[in-house]
Every structure is written in structure tokens, then in C-alpha cells.
Design a protein around this motif. Sequence first.
Motif, PDB file in Angstrom:
ATOM      1  N   VAL A  83      -0.973   2.555  -1.552  1.00  0.00           N
ATOM      2  CA  VAL A  83       0.201   1.726  -0.842  1.00  0.00           C
ATOM      3  C   VAL A  83      -0.071   1.350   0.409  1.00  0.00           C
ATOM      4  O   VAL A  83       0.120   0.309   0.762  1.00  0.00           O
ATOM      5  CB  VAL A  83       1.291   2.477  -1.133  1.00  0.00           C
ATOM      6  N   TRP A  87      -0.753  -2.630   0.348  1.00  0.00           N
ATOM      7  CA  TRP A  87       0.434  -3.302   0.540  1.00  0.00           C
ATOM      8  C   TRP A  87       0.443  -4.464   1.527  1.00  0.00           C
ATOM      9  O   TRP A  87      -0.282  -4.286   2.787  1.00  0.00           O
ATOM     10  CB  TRP A  87       1.654  -2.458   0.926  1.00  0.00           C
ATOM     11  N   ASN A  88       0.715  -5.769   1.219  1.00  0.00           N
ATOM     12  CA  ASN A  88       0.504  -6.876   1.959  1.00  0.00           C
ATOM     13  C   ASN A  88      -0.689  -7.248   2.645  1.00  0.00           C
ATOM     14  O   ASN A  88      -0.774  -7.540   3.789  1.00  0.00           O
ATOM     15  CB  ASN A  88       1.693  -6.843   2.887  1.00  0.00           C
TER      16      ASN A  88
END
Length: 566
Positions: A83, A87-88
Motif C-alpha cells: 500500500v 498508492w498514488n
Amino acid sequence: MGLHEVDASARDAHEAAPDGSDGDRPAPEREPEASDAPAPPASARGPVGTRLDAWWSNLLRTPRRRALWTWGGPIAVTLLAAVLRFWNLGHPQAIVFDETYYVKDAWTLLANGYESAWPEGANEDFARGDTEVFSDDPAYVVHPPLGKWMIGLGMALFGADSAFWWRASTALAGTVAVFLMTMIGTRLFRSTLVAVIAGFLLAIDGNAIVMSRVALLDNWVMLFCLLGFWFVLLDRAATEARLRERLAALRAGGGDPHWGPVVWARPWVIAAGVAFGAATAVKWSGLYFIAAFGLYLVLVDAMARRRAGLGFWVEGALFKQAPATFLLLVPVAGVVYLASWTGWLVTDGGYYRGWADEPGNAATGFWSWVPHSLQSLWHYHQAAYGYHVGVASPHPWQANPLTWPISWRPTNMYFASTTDGSGGCGQAECWSSIMGIPNPIIWWAATLATGYLVYRFARYREWTAGLILVGVAAGYLPWLAYLGRTVFQFYTIAYEPYLLLALAAVIGIVLGRRDDPTWRRQQGIATVAVFLGVAAAVSIFFLPLWTAMPVTPEFRQLHFWLPGWG
């Protein structure tokens, strides 16, 4: 109290206690001493353990639950790492820092088989999705190709239009490294909990997060070297067991073992050669790990022969086993390294590819039999080596290796600002950064823990401490010979896992054991819980500066705890 050198059979004992608990390190394994006295009964020592120990022991009372924890804990911290790394990941949609070399080189490797030249302004074009503006002319690069091939995996599958895909494989490498840390920790510490803590520390540290979110080479050096470390650890017990079996059979037949037999059946050493060869095929700093762990294997073999009762254990280790170990490790690494240059060798457009074909360049005499392609490759290496030893161009974010232990000058890899209220931070002026600042609580504690492990190794001869310190030494000490070079703090990612293993080892000591006095055990658990909680909170605080989240200038300034961070 130390984990001294012990027989392989004892080292490989199952970590779970008879009651199924698995929340801390079991009683340490060490060589018996004449001065050892039987421990007093529990009734004489007062209450031991805590209610938490009793609850944990009851929770893991069945084999199924123990197996769930053994695998569930490592998987949980690996998912956390995933994560934080994925993430992004596509933000920013821009070439940052040294991605200007490796992302574009990876793309041209896929297209031409060798690194090719780009025109001026290509970074902006590439980020906009115009990825075909490169030429067929070769580009001069000073690192081997494997890391760029690995960066290119995501782009090969999904294209280069999105920054997510040119960073995805590097993020995957960082995620896999966290799971690997838990496997190594379980083997080293005989505790799933301490192993999970080691993985958790790597999962949430800023240096590890940043190096997994930018498409640079160093994360691949870290992963391949960590794999090699894992294979060396596996070989340690397996080879000693084989040695004892061979000696038992020889003695049972009335033979004289003399210097002892040569153990050739060492598949984990071959695997380590593959891993360290791959690390070297990413960056030449992988050579330091080959040398360090090659010497470690010789020393481990010598100690194994000594424990087995061989009179000529030094001679046997040096003159019989060491040559065999060398042949299982180094040539394998060399083959992997050479294979990484396949694209350059099978095409004819790479830089210096035709050097030996030019008049007066090809070798004469004894070396004339070497194919011109390999002669040209050797010349390429000579030129690259000259660059590496001489590079000293000033850089605003360079960091002297002497300052790495305190992370005095972490690398600022990206900065952007807006002043029109469109930045997304809630104010008119917003700043975004990608700064390789490690979690200071984790990093500084790991530095102190490494120093403590030096003491533990000198005082107690702990094999776990010795093995961890070899990893730290291989990744850090060689750089002290290049204090005048232009180098960066993010190079530390290559040996960060061993710093964190050192920290995990000390955490295991602080936690204590289930049969420790209740007051001692309670203090240990509370200390570790507070430390991990503070470390997690600090990671949350620094996360915006690791992931280019928009923040106010004032909030960004709060993160500069040392003068060199700003």
C-alpha cells in the motif's frame, strides 16, 4: 544469553514452544560452559511472564493457528508495504531525479537492445506520452543493464504512458524485500514476532518507501543482495549437516577424516552466486557483497569443521573447501553478470560495440583469440571504471559517507510549487516534495543497534550478530574509500535491511523471553510497544514528503530536524 555458534541440529529446532506460543524469542541457543549452573525453579524466582504471554499462548494453542500466524504476520506487513509503495505511484507524472537516465534507458533497451540517445527536452516529452523521440545512436552509460531491464518490465507489459508503469516493478521489488525480511528474520531469530517487526520497520521507513517509488537502480541492488544473504543463511545449516553426515560415515568405516571432506552439494551457494551476480549486473557495488559473503562462507566452513572435531580444521577450510566454494559462487555470479549484457552483445549499435573492429584496437598476441565483441565489452568496462573512480562533480544533495549513519544530507529528488490555490493543500501556496529522509526514529535507533551488535559479537561471539554485521560492512565500509566522490544518501538502501535486522535483534533482546520475571517482561513489552508506536507515528508525519503530497511551506519546514535536511 547470546546466540552462540551451535550445532546445525540445534539451530534448526522449531521455533514454537511446546504450548504453541510464538510471541518472542525462545531461550537462546549457545555453547554450554563449565560454569553453567541449573536455573532455579520458577517458584524460587517469583512470577514469570505476563498475562499477554498467557493470552498469546492460548491463542496459538493449535497447529492451525500457529501456521496462520507464521504466514499471516509476514503477509500482513507485506500488504502494508504494498500500500505504501503502490498508492498514488503515478504521481508525479514527471521524470524525477535520476529517472532521467534509467527510465529512458530502460525504454530504449526494450526497443533497440542497447541504451540509446535522446534529444534535448526529452524528459517533458516522455512524461507527456511522446516516448518514441529517441534515436538509434548509442548513449554512453556507466552502469550494467540488468537494473534497467528490470525497470522496463512494467513498461514492456503496459507501455510508458504512465509514470505508474515505469515505477511499478521497482515498487514490487521493495514490497518483495519486506516479505523476504520476515523470512530471514524468522530464520535468524527463531521468532515470528521479531521477524514481523523487522519487516514492519522496512515497510514504514522513508528511505525504503522513497526508493521503491522512484525508478532508480538501487532498490534492485538491495533486493538481489538480500536474496543472496537469505541463500547464505540457508546454506549455513545445510552444509554443516552434510559435513557431519560425511564425517560420521567416514569414522564409522574406520577412516581418518584428516582435513575433512569437500562438500560440493551446496545449491544455496550457487543460488547466492546468482543473486549476487544479479546485484553486480545492476551496479558494480554488488561486487562488495560477493567478496564479503565469500569470505564469510570460508569462515563459517572453518568453524563448522572445528565444531566437528577435525584437527586440521583451518587447513581443510582454506585448501579444500574454500576452492570448491569459490567455484560454486564466483563463476556463477560472472555468468549471470555477462548474461545481463546480452542485448548489447547480440546487437551492433551499442556504445563501444565496434571498438575492437577499429584498426589498431584489437588485442594481439596471447589475447587475440578473444572475440571482438568481448574485447569491446572489456574496453567499455575500462572506460566506465575510469569514470566511477574519478567522478567528483559537485551536487547540492551529495552526502559524504561519513554522514550516512545519521542521515545528515538525504536526497531531495523532486520539488514543485504552486501559488494560485490550485495545489490542493488548502492554501494559496503549496509545495510538493520527494525527499529520501529515512524515518529518523528507526534510522538512528538502527545505527545505535548496529554498534551494540558489534559489542555483542565481540563479547558473546553471536553468529546472528556476525552475519548481520557482514551485510552492513559489505554495503557501507567500501564507500569510506571514496570520500571524495560524488555520492548520495540513498545509496544506503543497499544495506538498510541489515541495519534493520540489527535493530530487530536488539528489539528481541529488549522483549526478553516468556520465562523472564514478570517485571522484566512487562518493561520489555512496553518499551518495544512505545518505540514501534512512535516510529509509526513519525512515518505518518513524514509520509507527505516521501510521496509528493501537497503541503504548506510551513508544514514542510517542520520536517527538517537537521540542518542538512533543508
